[in-house]
Design a protein around this motif. Structure first.
Motif, PDB file in Angstrom:
ATOM      1  N   ARG A 159       0.835  -1.185   0.000  1.00  0.00           N
ATOM      2  CA  ARG A 159       0.000   0.000   0.000  1.00  0.00           C
ATOM      3  C   ARG A 159       0.876   1.242   0.000  1.00  0.00           C
ATOM      4  NH1 ARG A 159      -3.554  -1.750   5.077  1.00  0.00           N
ATOM      5  NH2 ARG A 159      -1.919  -3.299   5.299  1.00  0.00           N
ATOM      6  N   SER A 160       0.276   2.358  -0.329  1.00  0.00           N
ATOM      7  CA  SER A 160       1.018   3.606  -0.396  1.00  0.00           C
ATOM      8  C   SER A 160       1.630   3.918   0.958  1.00  0.00           C
ATOM      9  CB  SER A 160       0.080   4.744  -0.814  1.00  0.00           C
ATOM     10  OG  SER A 160       0.679   5.994  -0.597  1.00  0.00           O
ATOM     11  N   SER A 161       2.908   4.298   0.974  1.00  0.00           N
ATOM     12  CA  SER A 161       3.581   4.611   2.233  1.00  0.00           C
ATOM     13  C   SER A 161       2.968   5.826   2.914  1.00  0.00           C
ATOM     14  CB  SER A 161       5.075   4.851   1.984  1.00  0.00           C
ATOM     15  OG  SER A 161       5.267   5.926   1.100  1.00  0.00           O
ATOM     16  N   VAL A 196       6.869   1.527  11.957  1.00  0.00           N
ATOM     17  CA  VAL A 196       6.790   0.307  12.763  1.00  0.00           C
ATOM     18  C   VAL A 196       8.031   0.164  13.627  1.00  0.00           C
ATOM     19  CG1 VAL A 196       6.553  -2.209  12.743  1.00  0.00           C
ATOM     20  CG2 VAL A 196       5.394  -0.843  10.988  1.00  0.00           C
ATOM     21  N   LEU A 197       7.804  -0.167  14.892  1.00  0.00           N
ATOM     22  CA  LEU A 197       8.870  -0.509  15.827  1.00  0.00           C
ATOM     23  C   LEU A 197       8.795  -2.000  16.101  1.00  0.00           C
ATOM     24  CD1 LEU A 197      11.074   0.020  17.936  1.00  0.00           C
ATOM     25  CD2 LEU A 197       9.280   0.790  19.514  1.00  0.00           C
ATOM     26  N   LEU A 241       8.485  -5.629   5.645  1.00  0.00           N
ATOM     27  CA  LEU A 241       7.524  -4.582   6.000  1.00  0.00           C
ATOM     28  C   LEU A 241       7.766  -3.310   5.187  1.00  0.00           C
ATOM     29  CD1 LEU A 241       7.384  -5.105   9.865  1.00  0.00           C
ATOM     30  CD2 LEU A 241       5.507  -5.476   8.258  1.00  0.00           C
ATOM     31  N   LEU A 242       9.016  -3.008   4.902  1.00  0.00           N
ATOM     32  CA  LEU A 242       9.312  -1.862   4.037  1.00  0.00           C
ATOM     33  C   LEU A 242       8.765  -2.092   2.637  1.00  0.00           C
ATOM     34  CD1 LEU A 242      12.978  -1.077   5.168  1.00  0.00           C
ATOM     35  CD2 LEU A 242      10.975   0.398   5.505  1.00  0.00           C
ATOM     36  N   LYS A 243       8.907  -3.314   2.128  1.00  0.00           N
ATOM     37  CA  LYS A 243       8.362  -3.640   0.806  1.00  0.00           C
ATOM     38  C   LYS A 243       6.840  -3.487   0.774  1.00  0.00           C
ATOM     39  CE  LYS A 243      11.853  -7.113  -0.475  1.00  0.00           C
ATOM     40  NZ  LYS A 243      12.063  -8.571  -0.722  1.00  0.00           N
TER      41      LYS A 243
END
Length: 276
Positions: free
Chosen positions: A26-28, A34-35, A54-56
């Motif tokens: 989804r769009s950043s 996120v921690l 998670l970055l992807k």
């Protein structure tokens, strides 16, 4: 193909089945920072693949709490409180909130119940943390409910600065019981933080090895017929009153050549759907 998980919303008590599928990116701009909070005896390096996935999936920033495996030893062997862990959470969360108003916390294993203490706003070891900007706490294989009857015993904790706080004897000597007494799901929900619990269903204790059987028994006093991720039983990983729960099939507690774990790309894609 086999269904990958059972999903339930605690409020509606409904169950839904869904087949495996990668999470959708989804769009950043619409996603939270996120921690990631490591579990007991795990180091930060074990979570790098989870972080990259998670970055992807569109999260603008994802950071792993800096922890070395040996950082846990004073708490395990000497009963030192976990303030060192919560202080690091406080610092990294503040950094993540500098460029975003939305933060999600993902806690693996003990990192899940330690995150509840950090979110509670109660005085722990003489310090009170204030974290009203966390939108979601998602826990992965966290033994929220445990009798803590370890075969090697448990060292009584030596927390300070809580003399004026009324609590049970068990909460005074155990941080996990402190979390259950002062940082239950209803309290966090009342503060505006959703609580999502993810459990792995991979190993029946009756068929598990000695480590699985010892882990299940020390957590819920039984292993025969007990389902879990090989370390944490499903029944212990679902915190009463949580917003939503997810049981992921054939998923183990930690990285292994035998099966996927919570940090495997396919599995991350599933539970990430529960984060903003």
């Amino acid at each position: 193909a086999a269904d990958i998980h059972t999903r339930s919303r605690s409020r509606s008590r409904s169950l839904r089945m869904r087949r495996p599928g990668r999470g959708r990116s989804r769009s950043s701009a619409s996603r939270s920072n996120v921690l990631l909070c490591p579990g007991l005896l795990f180091s930060s390096k074990r979570y790098e693949d989870m972080r990259r996935e998670l970055l992807k999936l569109g999260h603008p920033r994802v950071e792993v709490l800096p922890v070395k495996s040996w950082d846990w030893l004073p708490s395990l062997l000497l009963g030192e409180p976990f303030g060192w862990y919560l202080d690091r959470m406080e610092g990294l969360a503040a950094d993540l909130l500098e460029d975003s108003s939305v933060l999600s916390v993902v806690g693996h294993s003990a990192g899940g119940w330690l995150s509840r203490i950090w979110l509670s706003g109660e005085t722990y070891n003489g310090k009170r943390y204030n974290n009203n900007s966390v939108e979601t706490l998602l826990t992965l294989g966290t033994p929220h409910l445990s009798v803590e009857e370890y075969p090697f015993g448990r060292v009584k904790e030596s927390r300070r600065g809580e003399e004026g706080l009324a609590m049970s004897k068990s909460a005074r000597s155990s941080s996990l019981q402190f979390a259950n007494e002062f940082a239950g799901a209803p309290k966090l929900l009342a503060q505006g933080c959703e609580v999502v619990c993810v459990a792995g269903s991979a190993v029946d204790g009756s068929e598990g090895d000695w480590l699985t059987q010892a882990s299940y028994k020390s957590t819920c006093r039984a292993y025969e017929g007990v389902d879990g991720d090989g370390v944490c039983p499903v029944e212990s990983a679902i915190l009463p009153g949580c917003s939503e729960s997810l049981v992921v099939r054939d998923v183990g507690h930690g990285p292994s050549n035998l099966r996927p774990w919570y940090g495997s790309p396919l599995v991350v894609g599933e539970w990430d759907l529960l984060l903003r």
